[in-house]
Design a protein around this motif. Sequence first.
Motif, short mmCIF file in Angstrom:
data_model
loop_
_atom_site.label_atom_id
_atom_site.label_comp_id
_atom_site.label_asym_id
_atom_site.label_seq_id
_atom_site.Cartn_x
_atom_site.Cartn_y
_atom_site.Cartn_z
N VAL A 244 0.98 -1.22 -0.04
CA VAL A 244 0.39 0.08 0.06
C VAL A 244 0.90 1.21 -0.20
O VAL A 244 0.72 2.40 -1.04
N ILE A 245 1.89 1.38 0.91
CA ILE A 245 2.75 1.89 1.36
C ILE A 245 3.83 3.02 -0.90
O ILE A 245 3.62 3.65 -0.91
N GLU A 246 3.83 1.51 -0.61
CA GLU A 246 5.47 2.10 -2.05
C GLU A 246 3.84 2.19 -3.20
O GLU A 246 4.49 2.80 -4.11
N LEU A 247 3.03 1.97 -3.40
CA LEU A 247 2.01 2.12 -4.54
C LEU A 247 1.65 3.52 -3.88
O LEU A 247 1.54 4.49 -5.00
N ALA A 248 0.96 4.18 -2.69
CA ALA A 248 1.00 5.62 -2.64
C ALA A 248 2.22 6.17 -2.88
O ALA A 248 1.82 7.14 -3.83
N ARG A 253 3.52 13.87 -5.17
CA ARG A 253 3.68 14.21 -3.37
C ARG A 253 2.95 13.30 -2.33
O ARG A 253 3.03 13.98 -1.30
N VAL A 254 3.16 12.64 -2.38
CA VAL A 254 2.95 11.72 -1.13
C VAL A 254 4.25 10.81 -0.87
O VAL A 254 4.99 10.49 -2.43
N ASN A 255 4.76 10.84 0.64
CA ASN A 255 5.92 10.13 0.62
C ASN A 255 5.95 9.69 2.41
O ASN A 255 5.76 10.09 3.24
N ILE A 256 4.97 8.77 2.43
CA ILE A 256 5.27 7.65 3.33
C ILE A 256 6.18 6.95 4.16
O ILE A 256 6.70 6.44 3.25
N LEU A 257 6.48 7.23 5.44
CA LEU A 257 7.70 6.41 6.00
C LEU A 257 7.10 5.26 6.47
O LEU A 257 5.64 4.92 5.73
N GLN A 258 8.07 4.45 6.50
CA GLN A 258 7.52 3.15 7.05
C GLN A 258 7.28 2.57 8.50
O GLN A 258 7.91 3.20 9.31
#
Length: 444
Positions: A244-248, A253-258
Amino acid sequence: MTNIRTVSVIGMGYIGLPTCAIFASRGFDVIGVDVNVAVVDKVNHGQIHIVEPDLDGLIQKVVANGRLKAFTRPQPADVFIITVPTPITEDKKPDIDYVISAARSIAPMLKVGDLVMLESTSPVGTTRAITRLLAELRPELRFPDTYGEEADILVAYSPERVLPGKILTELVNNDRSIGGLSQKSSERAAELYSSFVTGKLFVTQPEIAELVKLTENAFRDVNIAFANELAAVCQELSLNVWEVIELANRHPRVNILQPGPGVGGHCIAVDPHFIIDAAPNSTRLIRAARTINSERPHAVVRDIEALLDKRRNQTVACLGLSFKPDIDDMRESPAVEVVKLLAEKPDLSIIVAEPNARTLPHELEGKGVVMMDALSAIDCADIVVLLVDHRQFKLIDAEALKSKALVDTRGLWTWRKARKPDARMQEERPVTVTSMPKIVGRVA
Ligand code: SAJ
């Protein structure tokens, strides 16, 4: 450089020692001061007491050429840089006692024209508070909080913002904020840092520079909390959070951490409390993030418990104890917290593997926790819990994990290794991940 010849650094820890090394390597005479005699002795023998890439060679060199000398008490200098810890108390209040005692210790040394720099992460108002203290202790000298540009002593705040593991590079390359109590204070501080910083120097007021530092770490805490909340959501929905995070993150403008087992270290888990303490009614988000991140180790333990066969004594192998990969630092480590919680459970044998340490941290001593190398630990285990994504663990063969129940808190085996093999990993057999819907899973 004008009249700055001698730089004194008060506190030779993770920030102070590399700072000593950098100034000495740029030709300043550096006086390193620490209350710990063992640290002072070690430095004077050209050795270091912390693990940080390339620091040992540099310290050896600058001690050998006489540029760095260590003492237990301050000596006269042109610049005094305070780099002492600022922890939190049991009830999560900022504790600036070390800063206060550092300021007290340098007060008798001050002479007209000296610059006092505070680099320790500090609650808003600390730079002004120590200036008032110094003025009380040296009433014959004029300080910039009262005398502005006419002051005898210059005072400024400039927070360190370096990443452990990359300190020497980031000290030089990172931009810095500088908050002087007067224009002259800021100018002298900028002159000092421009002797080695290739990043940009931004001059502002001291209170802003203080809050900037706290903001940086609170920002990271909030963003990690978002990733951890997403992990909980995905677990409930049986979806792979890393996918989900990798695709988002493919959105521009999206950069979610781990997500992970929680936030450790002595900065990110601590500094948000300085803001919460200063503005308790305006910090709901920062407070919620702290709660989410500090509850993560409990969530990991619940995941492990869900895999336990309650009818027999089982062995859990926990891989990694440090607070992040490839370092030895276990302070505030969520991995240690997970092991501590597990050790309290009956009918469980706990084995830990930590390639960067030879002994258990004191919190885990006397709790029946056994230390082994990773492969032996896995071999003995019913359940393998990956807590830290150390480079050594990336090399573990899938065969070794076959038939083990896995809790992969970093997505190393269940996602990253299968998806993003790096050069070293390509040499090995890839992990077979047929379907890995949750953090908790079993390698097929
Ligand atoms: N973590 C996650 N997910 C992530 C990133 C980190 O769970 O996506 C966890 C890590 O596993 C670790 C913790 O957060 O437990 C903190 O690690 P880190 O590498 O993010 O940061 P620190 O504590 O080593 O260093 C931080 C840095 N601050 C920022 O990146 C904003 C550093 O630049 C500061 O100088 C340092 O705090 C400090 O001294 O304040």
